[in-house]
Enzyme design. Structure first.
Site, PDB file in Angstrom:
ATOM      1  N   CYS A 333       3.553   3.427  -7.198  1.00 42.03           N
ATOM      2  CA  CYS A 333       3.347   2.759  -5.934  1.00 42.03           C
ATOM      3  C   CYS A 333       2.114   3.572  -5.796  1.00 42.03           C
ATOM      4  CB  CYS A 333       3.874   2.922  -4.787  1.00 42.03           C
ATOM      5  SG  CYS A 333       2.851   1.843  -3.028  1.00 42.03           S
ATOM      6  N   HIS A 430       8.240  -1.714  -5.361  1.00 39.90           N
ATOM      7  CA  HIS A 430       9.575  -0.899  -4.598  1.00 39.90           C
ATOM      8  C   HIS A 430      10.624  -2.197  -5.081  1.00 39.90           C
ATOM      9  CE1 HIS A 430       7.140   2.193  -3.464  1.00 39.90           C
ATOM     10  NE2 HIS A 430       6.082   1.324  -2.595  1.00 39.90           N
TER      11      HIS A 430
END
Length: 490
Positions: A333, A430
């Site tokens: 991310c 994630h």
């Protein structure tokens, strides 16, 4: 409508989140339909919900403990700090903007209708709602517009149990002092107290427990011994991040620089639990170890600020040296964005509009955009074919030549980017290391063997936590204290 009880603490980090998770599992085992609820949370460790929003990671864990899917109503107000004084405000799962702390404090009571609306919906779905407070009700300077502690308890007509933390010392003063500074109406909300995190023989605190009862008039629900396996459960506060570190072990050495706005750090939990992984969280002021196998850059709530902090520590030099030595780098991310050539913020979403130079290790560029991506996905690790699942929660789009070398497939679409030699990889997803087959395949690339089933470990820990509370807390009395709210006034 469900009965409700609220767990408030004498301060932050007294264990409220873990206690609520344990209570949710314990009462679910008793056959009750339970829902967790936290009116206002402040955390950069967030989870994506099935209804397309985001809530605090702790509430997602509590939902799991209750055996239900996480929903935005479980945490209607989420504050995600992205500077020393400002935070992104998420209301019922969706971003409502960014405010400075002073402005939020002046206007936060305007969010109470959303809080009560979400609480009412949850209360119509179950037998018991277990509410978690935030910080401490003793912060009387915040009481006037409070929506997180007594302000909510009064508005929703919910009884309160006060939790003290004996591990940090001064617990008698914590509990008695809280009563001393609250007004009569708020004190009347508190029906009992409990003491958490006791180490040693709990009988040694009998006199202290009795002194608190004498001073406050509140009954004690129990003195809860230290629960040593709490580290196996996702943490809410970035202050708990160093506890994930397994420094000094042997095997696959993964180092993670700890940046000021680190987010979604529970990505590390499955790796930290592996006995063949040496996971090291590197604090500021310390160089990144030269013998690392993998440097991992994880999520960030303020990518540009954290990139600047990384450079200020000299870690950009350490990463470049690591790559020259043939080391591997994984970016998740915000870490993905940092590894590229540039990060542009044309609308000033993270501060002054402009463009910053990235670390330059991937041929990709990122443009930050207001629209937030919030998705839950299933996918495949392309190299091994291993199944995985995870979630995306980010602002920004990343494009460039290295995106032509994806290493994951999500719902049939390519995901991630990689360098030509394959040693630098990144993605927006994630939670991927919670997938046992993927984690096993990824670790095997470095000659390490996976020894755990992570989901089973978390489930077993929640069961153990519930049994721990059944033994040391009077759950029958706690359930009797829960009440059906007489009113919910917006």
């Amino acid at each position: 409508m469900a009965r409700a009880i609220m767990i408030q603490g004498t301060g932050s980090n007294v264990g409220k989140s873990i206690i609520v998770a344990g209570l949710a599992r314990a009462y679910t085992h008793r056959g009750l339909s339970v829902r967790p609820f936290k009116p206002q949370n402040m955390s950069n460790n967030a989870a994506v919900t099935s209804d397309g929003g985001e809530i605090g990671r702790a509430q997602a864990l509590q939902a799991r403990a209750a055996g239900v899917a996480p929903h935005t109503d479980m945490n209607p107000v989420l504050l995600k700090p992205q500077s020393n004084t400002g935070a992104q405000i998420v209301v019922q799962g969706q971003v409502r903007g960014v405010q400075e702390a002073g402005d939020f404090g002046k206007h936060k009571d305007a969010l109470m209708p959303y809080v009560l609306e979400s609480f009412t919906r949850l209360s119509e779905q179950c037998d018991l709602v277990i509410v978690e407070g935030a910080g401490s009700p003793a912060e009387t300077n915040l009481r006037a517009r409070d929506i997180a502690n007594m302000g909510f308890a009064q508005a929703a007509d919910v009884p309160v149990v006060l939790m003290g933390d004996i591990d940090r010392g001064g617990v008698i003063a914590q509990v008695v002092g809280t009563q001393a500074v609250l007004d009569d109406a708020d004190n009347a909300r508190i029906k009992a107290f409990a003491i958490n995190k006791f180490r040693g023989d709990v009988r040694l605190f009998d006199k202290g427990r009795d002194d608190i009862r004498l001073h406050t008039g509140w009954p004690c629900l129990g003195v809860i011994p230290w629960f040593g396996d709490a580290h196996r459960l996702p943490a809410e506060d970035v202050a708990d991040l160093p506890a994930r570190s397994q420094s000094g072990g042997s095997g696959l050495k993964i180092v993670v620089p700890q940046l000021p706005r680190t987010s979604n750090f529970d990505d590390l939990d499955p790796l930290a639990a592996e006995p063949t992984v040496d996971l090291q969280i590197i604090a500021r002021g310390t160089p990144l170890p030269a013998d690392a196998d993998v440097i991992m850059l994880i999520g960030s709530k303020a990518t540009l600020a954290d990139l600047a902090a990384l450079r200020a520590e000299g870690w950009d030099v350490d990463i470049a040296a690591h790559i020259r030595r043939g080391g591997h780098v994984l970016g998740l991310c915000g870490g993905y964005q940092m590894l590229g050539q540039s990060i542009s913020d044309p609308e000033g979403l993270e501060g002054t509009p402009g463009t910053a130079k990235g670390l330059g290790h991937l041929e990709v560029d990122t443009v930050l955009t207001p629209r937030k991506t919030l998705t839950i996905s299933n996918g495949t690790h392309l190299a091994s074919g291993a199944d995985l699942n995870g979630y995306e929660i980010h602002m920004g789009q990343t494009t460039g030549p290295d995106c032509a070398r994806p290493w994951l497939s999500l719902e049939g679409s390519p995901q991630g980017a990689g360098s030509a030699d394959g040693k630098i990889k990144a993605c927006y997803l994630h939670g991927i290391f919670s997938s046992d087959k993927f984690r096993k395949a990824w670790m095997s690339e470095f000659g390490a063997v996976s020894h755990i089933a992570h989901d089973q470990l978390v489930e077993a820990t929640l069961d153990d936590l519930a049994a721990h509370l059944e033994q040391h807390l009077d759950l029958d009395m706690l359930l009797k204290l829960a009440e059906i709210p007489a009113r919910v006034d917006a």
